[in-house]
Motif scaffolding. Structure first.
Motif, PDB file in Angstrom:
ATOM      1  N   GLY A 157      48.631  46.090  45.266  1.00 19.25           N
ATOM      2  CA  GLY A 157      49.772  46.993  45.173  1.00 19.25           C
ATOM      3  C   GLY A 157      50.429  47.022  43.806  1.00 19.25           C
ATOM      4  N   ARG A 158      49.785  46.469  42.797  1.00 21.66           N
ATOM      5  CA  ARG A 158      50.309  46.422  41.436  1.00 21.66           C
ATOM      6  C   ARG A 158      49.166  46.026  40.498  1.00 21.66           C
ATOM      7  N   PRO A 159      49.371  46.223  39.186  1.00 20.84           N
ATOM      8  CA  PRO A 159      48.311  45.797  38.269  1.00 20.84           C
ATOM      9  C   PRO A 159      48.199  44.273  38.277  1.00 20.84           C
ATOM     10  N   THR A 160      46.987  43.758  38.302  1.00 25.02           N
ATOM     11  CA  THR A 160      46.789  42.302  38.295  1.00 25.02           C
ATOM     12  C   THR A 160      45.731  41.939  37.264  1.00 25.02           C
ATOM     13  N   ASN A 161      45.761  40.679  36.859  1.00 27.70           N
ATOM     14  CA  ASN A 161      44.786  40.211  35.883  1.00 27.70           C
ATOM     15  C   ASN A 161      44.438  38.753  36.140  1.00 27.70           C
ATOM     16  N   LEU A 162      43.489  38.251  35.369  1.00 28.32           N
ATOM     17  CA  LEU A 162      43.092  36.852  35.509  1.00 28.32           C
ATOM     18  C   LEU A 162      44.028  35.969  34.690  1.00 28.32           C
ATOM     19  N   THR A 163      44.387  34.867  35.244  1.00 26.84           N
ATOM     20  CA  THR A 163      45.379  34.000  34.615  1.00 26.84           C
ATOM     21  C   THR A 163      44.908  33.475  33.252  1.00 26.84           C
ATOM     22  N   VAL A 164      45.844  33.341  32.331  1.00 26.52           N
ATOM     23  CA  VAL A 164      45.551  32.689  31.055  1.00 26.52           C
ATOM     24  C   VAL A 164      46.072  31.252  31.048  1.00 26.52           C
ATOM     25  N   PHE A 178      41.913  39.872  31.393  1.00 32.55           N
ATOM     26  CA  PHE A 178      40.986  40.723  32.137  1.00 32.55           C
ATOM     27  C   PHE A 178      41.733  41.364  33.299  1.00 32.55           C
ATOM     28  N   HIS A 179      41.516  42.650  33.503  1.00 34.48           N
ATOM     29  CA  HIS A 179      42.068  43.309  34.679  1.00 34.48           C
ATOM     30  C   HIS A 179      41.268  42.927  35.915  1.00 34.48           C
ATOM     31  N   VAL A 180      41.973  42.801  37.032  1.00 37.55           N
ATOM     32  CA  VAL A 180      41.330  42.608  38.334  1.00 37.55           C
ATOM     33  C   VAL A 180      41.730  43.780  39.202  1.00 37.55           C
ATOM     34  N   THR A 181      40.751  44.472  39.745  1.00 36.17           N
ATOM     35  CA  THR A 181      41.075  45.653  40.558  1.00 36.17           C
ATOM     36  C   THR A 181      40.034  45.869  41.642  1.00 36.17           C
ATOM     37  N   ASN A 182      40.464  46.548  42.659  1.00 32.24           N
ATOM     38  CA  ASN A 182      39.576  46.912  43.745  1.00 32.24           C
ATOM     39  C   ASN A 182      39.218  48.401  43.678  1.00 32.24           C
TER      40      ASN A 182
END
Lengths: 482, 482
Positions: free
Chosen positions: B197-204, B171-175
């Motif tokens: 400041g970069r693409p982030t996601n939820l940990t697997v 899953f992407h996490v974004t503001n």
């Protein structure tokens, strides 16, 4: 002797002249003879004595700071200072080399900032070893406290569709290609196509779902990550942090305060007992650090003393209204030393006011209750309007020296009509929270709960100054490394 | 007598003829006289006997299923069947009414599906009360097991920037405002402007970060939420689930298997001891449910027997290669009853194969080791190529009856050159995982770890059939309610 023994167990044992096998990482290697070996089980190193005259010089060269080694031999009483026992090594094996030229963690003092950039390696320092062992103990003590009291640990959801409390400061969670999300007929993003079929975000609190559990299981608690997309670069805020949120059916605000105070004392005592050595190390560390400060800015108490003081004293309980009266009459207010002067009833307290109450006026932890309704959340139980026409809610905040708010809680509004009215006033969508309102429709009862910020607790117990140093891999604006 | 006592404590006490105060929710109210009261502390209800001749009829009318009440009076030995003691009520107070016309949870059997839609109220049923008390015990037992062995509980990050393992299912996490994310000069999304400041996601998985802790603290474990944006609508998958991931320095695969087997036995035993009544209830529930099935589809063992069986028997350990040989020669393979026939070495095992091994061939939990390198993750330690030219890794999967894979783990590849080569082969970006590779540069050592899917464990211990029923508020495709 094929079984490795951890250094903590070995140092605690009273035995000598036994054969042991240890494994760990070299902290220092002195005079080609004395290895200070650490395996993370304790802050203390084991002194491993190398028979350098009978050891291959090529092997000796590989014993460098950071190298992983195994060592076996005889545990003997130590003649040297600083340790009772030492290992007279017979066999030493280097399991993993560590190039002293490139290894970032040198046997010297590094800045906390440098170590934050090397968070993957900072576990290998005394300071961070101690911090994360203390953090571990605090986490377990929290579970043990609640289990002893028959609470049910409840995993409330991390991904939620309701933003009742987030006030816009939530992170979106989506499965969309961000560059090209599907649109509907009107050209708006079609969330029906998203993974959950609706907009979702990361939770800011498990409280509302926690209440659902309490309305059947009586006493529950959560302990999980929560998120705030708040652009604050302070030493007190993280974008991802852990919270403990107990909810108790049939509790009023006094029961709630009693429980919170008992919890805090229990876990601090647990850490003091279990991590005496780590806390002593952190106490010395803080003393050293404070030597850099001018005399009048140093703490009156050492870390250990401060923790013990919390155990020995009842927290001071007073209402917000009483606190305002004290602050209005205080010297810094009269001499206009506060940045925000306290002039009347109704405004939120600033950090400087909280610190004055805790650190100067009462000189102990303080629980403030019955805050103005206007500055608190919709779910807090409304008090009767007082003689002055002031409207308050059954809230409580626990304020700690150096930390400020460590716990925030309240008795919850169990009366459906009052709750709905407050939601309408505050523009909280009732239809989104139908399930929350259902608990007020079906078998409601007085109940209460609170949230404890875990990192703030760890900050307090370790005496560290920056919240980024008490969580393994901190998340804050422009940082998601590791 | 102003202090409320919980029903569990009261039923466990041997005392009678004492004054008590209880609070809870009405399960049933019979003959205007007998209240079955439950407060969630135990599966058992307390019988509260109402002196209906001397009670206001208006009050009697409000004692309905689901209502919250308090009752005080004398605890006496019960003459009726089914309970040793009962409460002869002197004062009854309705704390929260519950309209029997609209209350969804009626005193009858509801379908699990219906209760899933009313997950906010299903805690109030016997089945879900039992499930969530068992879940609580399993969670605490896990902590206690690791604490007793000196492991450090480590909170690895939930929001991560690396997608090394996610294979796109994150899953992407974004503001960002999803409708209008900022673009750079090239018209592409400008992640520099996003919160981190970069693409982030939820940990697997917290494993990679967990290893960083183990390389300093020796033994760590995580226990946190993990996420998979996998569009699978099965009874075995959730989009949000909890994992336990221990990582141990100086462990090889055998140590790893020993630890995992000890952990599973420890926590099952803990639940059997602590939640005997709940598990007995769930055992009966399952027996009732299986009566609907044809004889040959029913379990040979009851739930309690199955749990006890796990404690009493060593898990069967064999290599993937040995398992393939067994499967090739098995009756369902020869008679072509498997949907996927087992023809040769190298393919992954399907659920039907795992079930055959566990439920038919060995009839006990099985640990498969040394899987083909091609079907496993990059970080697993590579074995020497065998005489047949087969390349395997030091992986292990623990397979449980009815559940399939409950644990997956491996010895980790600690050799930098081998690890980098494998990452290159699999297209894993090394620069993103610089911190992971650093642990192989500086003081590497043999180490191992595994992941335990918490909900699969709860599924096994409660005997439930659908994973959505063992987590309070399940997250799956198109569902993020509550």
């Amino acid at each position: 002797m094929s079984q490795r023994i951890k250094i903590k167990a070995l140092l605690e044992s009273e035995q000598t002249d036994i054969q042991v096998l240890v494994k760990g990482w070299v902290r220092t290697f002195r005079n080609n003879q004395f290895i200070a070996l650490n395996d993370g089980s304790t802050n203390s190193n084991l002194q491993v004595v190398v028979d350098f005259e009978n050891t291959d010089p090529a092997l000796l060269k590989r014993i460098t700071t950071g190298a992983a080694i195994s060592a076996s031999g005889t545990l003997v009483a130590s003649l040297g200072k600083g340790q009772k026992v030492e290992l007279k090594a017979k066999v030493i094996e280097v399991l993993g080399d560590c190039d002293p030229e490139t290894y970032p963690i040198q046997p010297k003092k590094h800045s906390l900032e440098f170590l934050r950039e090397n968070a993957h390696l900072r576990f290998r320092t005394n300071t961070f070893g101690a911090i994360f062992r203390v953090r571990n103990s605090l986490a377990f003590a929290i579970h043990q406290f609640f289990q002893e009291r028959g609470f049910v640990y409840l995993h409330t959801p991390i991904i939620t569709a309701s933003d009742a409390e987030g006030a816009g400061e939530t992170f979106h969670v989506t499965n969309f290609d961000l560059a090209n999300p599907p649109k509907d007929d009107k050209g708006e993003i079609d969330f029906k196509e998203d993974f959950f079929g609706r907009p979702t975000n990361l939770t800011v609190s498990g409280q509302l779902e926690g209440e659902l559990g309490a309305m059947a299981l009586s006493d529950i608690y959560t302990f999980g990550p929560t998120f705030r997309a708040e652009n604050s670069n302070t030493t007190r805020h993280l974008a991802e942090f852990w919270m403990i949120e107990p909810e108790m059916a049939f509790y009023d605000l006094n029961d709630n305060m009693d429980l919170a105070e008992a919890l805090l004392k229990y876990v601090i005592k647990y850490a003091l007992d279990k991590n005496a050595e780590d806390i002593e190390f952190l106490t010395q560390r803080l003393l050293e650090e404070e030597k850099q400060k001018p005399q009048n800015e140093r703490s009156e108490m050492s870390l250990t003393e401060k923790l013990q003081f919390c155990l020995d004293n009842d927290f001071e309980r007073l209402t917000y209204t009483e606190a305002i009266d004290i602050l209005k009459e205080s010297t810094p207010n009269k001499k206009k030393k506060f940045q925000y002067l306290v002039e009347g009833w109704g405004t939120d307290l600033q950090s400087e006011h909280e610190r004055y109450l805790v650190e100067k006026h009462f000189k102990k932890p303080v629980i403030l209750t019955d805050y103005p309704k206007q500055i608190k959340a919709f779910y807090m139980r409304q008090n009767e309007t007082d003689a002055n026409g002031n409207e308050t809610v059954r809230a409580m905040d626990i304020l700690f020296p150096g930390i400020g708010e460590i716990v925030g809680g309240s008795q919850r509004e169990e009366r459906l009509d009052k709750l709905e009215q407050r939601m309408d006033e505050m523009g909280i969508p009732k239809e989104e929270l139908w399930w929350y309102l259902d608990t007020r429709r079906f078998g409601a009862c007085p109940h209460a709960g609170f949230g404890l910020g875990f990192e703030r607790l760890v900050l307090f117990v370790t005496g560290m100054g920056n919240i980024r140093d008490v969580i393994p891999f901190p998340r804050f604006p422009k940082n998601a490394e590791f």
